[in-house]
Structures are given as C-alpha cells and as structure tokens.
Write a protein that holds these residues in place. Sequence first.
Motif, PDB file in Angstrom:
ATOM      1  N   CYS A  25       0.819  -1.214   0.000  1.00  0.00           N
ATOM      2  CA  CYS A  25       0.000   0.000   0.000  1.00  0.00           C
ATOM      3  C   CYS A  25       0.856   1.270   0.000  1.00  0.00           C
ATOM      4  CB  CYS A  25      -0.928   0.016   1.215  1.00  0.00           C
ATOM      5  SG  CYS A  25      -2.164  -1.299   1.221  1.00  0.00           S
ATOM      6  N   PHE A  26       2.161   1.118   0.206  1.00  0.00           N
ATOM      7  CA  PHE A  26       3.063   2.256   0.346  1.00  0.00           C
ATOM      8  C   PHE A  26       3.908   2.480  -0.906  1.00  0.00           C
ATOM      9  CE2 PHE A  26       2.001   1.073   4.618  1.00  0.00           C
ATOM     10  CZ  PHE A  26       1.939   2.271   5.306  1.00  0.00           C
ATOM     11  N   ALA A  27       4.254   3.740  -1.139  1.00  0.00           N
ATOM     12  CA  ALA A  27       5.198   4.099  -2.193  1.00  0.00           C
ATOM     13  C   ALA A  27       6.585   3.601  -1.787  1.00  0.00           C
ATOM     14  CB  ALA A  27       5.214   5.617  -2.374  1.00  0.00           C
ATOM     15  N   GLU A  28       7.474   3.454  -2.767  1.00  0.00           N
ATOM     16  CA  GLU A  28       8.829   2.944  -2.504  1.00  0.00           C
ATOM     17  C   GLU A  28       9.571   3.762  -1.451  1.00  0.00           C
ATOM     18  OE1 GLU A  28      10.386   0.180  -3.491  1.00  0.00           O
ATOM     19  OE2 GLU A  28       8.644  -0.449  -4.663  1.00  0.00           O
ATOM     20  N   THR A  29       9.386   5.076  -1.466  1.00  0.00           N
ATOM     21  CA  THR A  29      10.117   5.959  -0.552  1.00  0.00           C
ATOM     22  C   THR A  29       9.258   6.455   0.612  1.00  0.00           C
ATOM     23  OG1 THR A  29       9.573   7.859  -1.937  1.00  0.00           O
ATOM     24  CG2 THR A  29      11.676   6.733  -2.384  1.00  0.00           C
ATOM     25  N   ALA A  30       8.190   5.755   0.914  1.00  0.00           N
ATOM     26  CA  ALA A  30       7.264   6.174   1.967  1.00  0.00           C
ATOM     27  C   ALA A  30       7.948   6.232   3.329  1.00  0.00           C
ATOM     28  CB  ALA A  30       6.075   5.216   2.021  1.00  0.00           C
ATOM     29  N   ILE A  31       7.360   7.022   4.210  1.00  0.00           N
ATOM     30  CA  ILE A  31       7.846   7.179   5.581  1.00  0.00           C
ATOM     31  C   ILE A  31       6.697   6.885   6.540  1.00  0.00           C
ATOM     32  CG2 ILE A  31       8.746   8.814   7.281  1.00  0.00           C
ATOM     33  CD1 ILE A  31      10.042  10.326   4.979  1.00  0.00           C
ATOM     34  N   VAL A  32       6.989   6.116   7.598  1.00  0.00           N
ATOM     35  CA  VAL A  32       6.032   5.851   8.661  1.00  0.00           C
ATOM     36  C   VAL A  32       6.617   6.368   9.969  1.00  0.00           C
ATOM     37  CG1 VAL A  32       4.888   4.061  10.032  1.00  0.00           C
ATOM     38  CG2 VAL A  32       4.998   3.828   7.549  1.00  0.00           C
ATOM     39  N   HIS A  33       5.819   7.136  10.711  1.00  0.00           N
ATOM     40  CA  HIS A  33       6.172   7.619  12.049  1.00  0.00           C
ATOM     41  C   HIS A  33       5.262   6.899  13.035  1.00  0.00           C
ATOM     42  CE1 HIS A  33       8.322  11.237  10.524  1.00  0.00           C
ATOM     43  NE2 HIS A  33       7.488  11.085   9.512  1.00  0.00           N
ATOM     44  N   ASP A  34       5.856   6.144  13.963  1.00  0.00           N
ATOM     45  CA  ASP A  34       5.057   5.427  14.963  1.00  0.00           C
ATOM     46  C   ASP A  34       5.886   5.241  16.222  1.00  0.00           C
ATOM     47  OD1 ASP A  34       2.849   3.970  16.011  1.00  0.00           O
ATOM     48  OD2 ASP A  34       3.816   2.087  15.454  1.00  0.00           O
ATOM     49  N   GLN A  40      11.566   4.177   7.016  1.00  0.00           N
ATOM     50  CA  GLN A  40      11.566   4.755   5.672  1.00  0.00           C
ATOM     51  C   GLN A  40      11.830   3.673   4.626  1.00  0.00           C
ATOM     52  OE1 GLN A  40      14.073   8.150   5.218  1.00  0.00           O
ATOM     53  NE2 GLN A  40      13.242   8.634   3.219  1.00  0.00           N
ATOM     54  N   GLY A  41      10.998   3.682   3.594  1.00  0.00           N
ATOM     55  CA  GLY A  41      11.127   2.714   2.508  1.00  0.00           C
ATOM     56  C   GLY A  41      10.377   1.431   2.824  1.00  0.00           C
ATOM     57  N   LYS A  42      10.041   0.712   1.758  1.00  0.00           N
ATOM     58  CA  LYS A  42       9.211  -0.482   1.908  1.00  0.00           C
ATOM     59  C   LYS A  42       9.844  -1.558   2.791  1.00  0.00           C
ATOM     60  CE  LYS A  42       6.076  -0.424  -1.954  1.00  0.00           C
ATOM     61  NZ  LYS A  42       5.433  -1.257  -2.954  1.00  0.00           N
ATOM     62  N   ALA A  43      11.162  -1.755   2.708  1.00  0.00           N
ATOM     63  CA  ALA A  43      11.805  -2.804   3.507  1.00  0.00           C
ATOM     64  C   ALA A  43      11.659  -2.513   5.001  1.00  0.00           C
ATOM     65  CB  ALA A  43      13.274  -2.944   3.126  1.00  0.00           C
ATOM     66  N   GLU A  44      11.909  -1.269   5.409  1.00  0.00           N
ATOM     67  CA  GLU A  44      11.764  -0.915   6.823  1.00  0.00           C
ATOM     68  C   GLU A  44      10.305  -0.958   7.263  1.00  0.00           C
ATOM     69  OE1 GLU A  44      13.691   2.650   8.205  1.00  0.00           O
ATOM     70  OE2 GLU A  44      15.552   2.150   7.158  1.00  0.00           O
ATOM     71  N   ILE A  45       9.402  -0.521   6.397  1.00  0.00           N
ATOM     72  CA  ILE A  45       7.971  -0.532   6.735  1.00  0.00           C
ATOM     73  C   ILE A  45       7.497  -1.972   6.925  1.00  0.00           C
ATOM     74  CG2 ILE A  45       5.648  -0.017   5.856  1.00  0.00           C
ATOM     75  CD1 ILE A  45       6.934   2.547   4.595  1.00  0.00           C
ATOM     76  N   ARG A  46       7.929  -2.861   6.059  1.00  0.00           N
ATOM     77  CA  ARG A  46       7.526  -4.265   6.188  1.00  0.00           C
ATOM     78  C   ARG A  46       8.063  -4.861   7.497  1.00  0.00           C
ATOM     79  NH1 ARG A  46       6.857  -8.944   1.875  1.00  0.00           N
ATOM     80  NH2 ARG A  46       6.457 -10.618   3.336  1.00  0.00           N
ATOM     81  N   LYS A  47       9.324  -4.588   7.807  1.00  0.00           N
ATOM     82  CA  LYS A  47       9.920  -5.098   9.046  1.00  0.00           C
ATOM     83  C   LYS A  47       9.154  -4.570  10.262  1.00  0.00           C
ATOM     84  CE  LYS A  47      14.358  -5.350  11.426  1.00  0.00           C
ATOM     85  NZ  LYS A  47      15.763  -4.936  11.419  1.00  0.00           N
ATOM     86  N   TRP A  48       8.828  -3.268  10.255  1.00  0.00           N
ATOM     87  CA  TRP A  48       8.063  -2.656  11.340  1.00  0.00           C
ATOM     88  C   TRP A  48       6.689  -3.313  11.474  1.00  0.00           C
ATOM     89  CZ3 TRP A  48       3.747   0.379   9.762  1.00  0.00           C
ATOM     90  CH2 TRP A  48       3.021   0.945  10.807  1.00  0.00           C
TER      91      TRP A  48
END
Length: 107
Positions: A25-34, A40-48
């Motif tokens: 659901c995220f762009a390649e360079t997306a950022i999540v704050h939680d 930042q980025g899909k790999a980190e978002i998936r791990k999170w």
Amino acid sequence: MNLPTIVSKLVAAQNQFDSETYTGCFAETAIVHDEGKIHQGKAEIRKWNEHSNEEYHATMKPLKYESSEQEDLLTAEADGNFPGSPAVLKFHLVLENELISSLKITG
C-alpha cells in the motif's frame, strides 16, 4: 464509511496480519512515524509491520475518515495485545498516485 481504495486495502491487510499486502500500500520511498520512530522505505515498513503484528496482534476498526489538501485522517479503534487496548488512534496519511507516501500514527 467511504474510504479510498488504498486505505481500505491497508485496513484489510492489517486485520489479516498480511504484511506483504500492507507494505504494498506504500510508495517505494514512503515514511512511517510510529511510537517515536521513523521507518523509511518499503523494507523498513515491512519489518516494522511484521514486528508489530507479532508483538501486538492489533486489528483496526475505522471510525471516521476526513480528507484535506494537506493530509487524510483515519480515526480507528485499534484492538490488540498492548496496554490500554482497545485504543482510538489517528492515522495521518498522505496519498500520492494511489499509494501512501506518509503515515503518522498518533494517540
């Protein structure tokens, strides 16, 4: 409630603990704050997301959706294995090209 397609997909993926679809659901360079951290980025978002699913096993129930020029705001009840559950959280979203480019989760 009428949610944008990508937000509906995000909620469904979270409720099925499907990190692959969630990350999609995220762009390649997306950022999540939680929880004071930035992913930042899909790999980190998936791990999170995988870690959150394992630790909290949280589901989302949308309560309200608002849209403005700056961001969209999803208010949802999160229910899982965390102190204070269930809790009403706010998901501040920036949508670009039918993907999420930014997500900030607040209490």
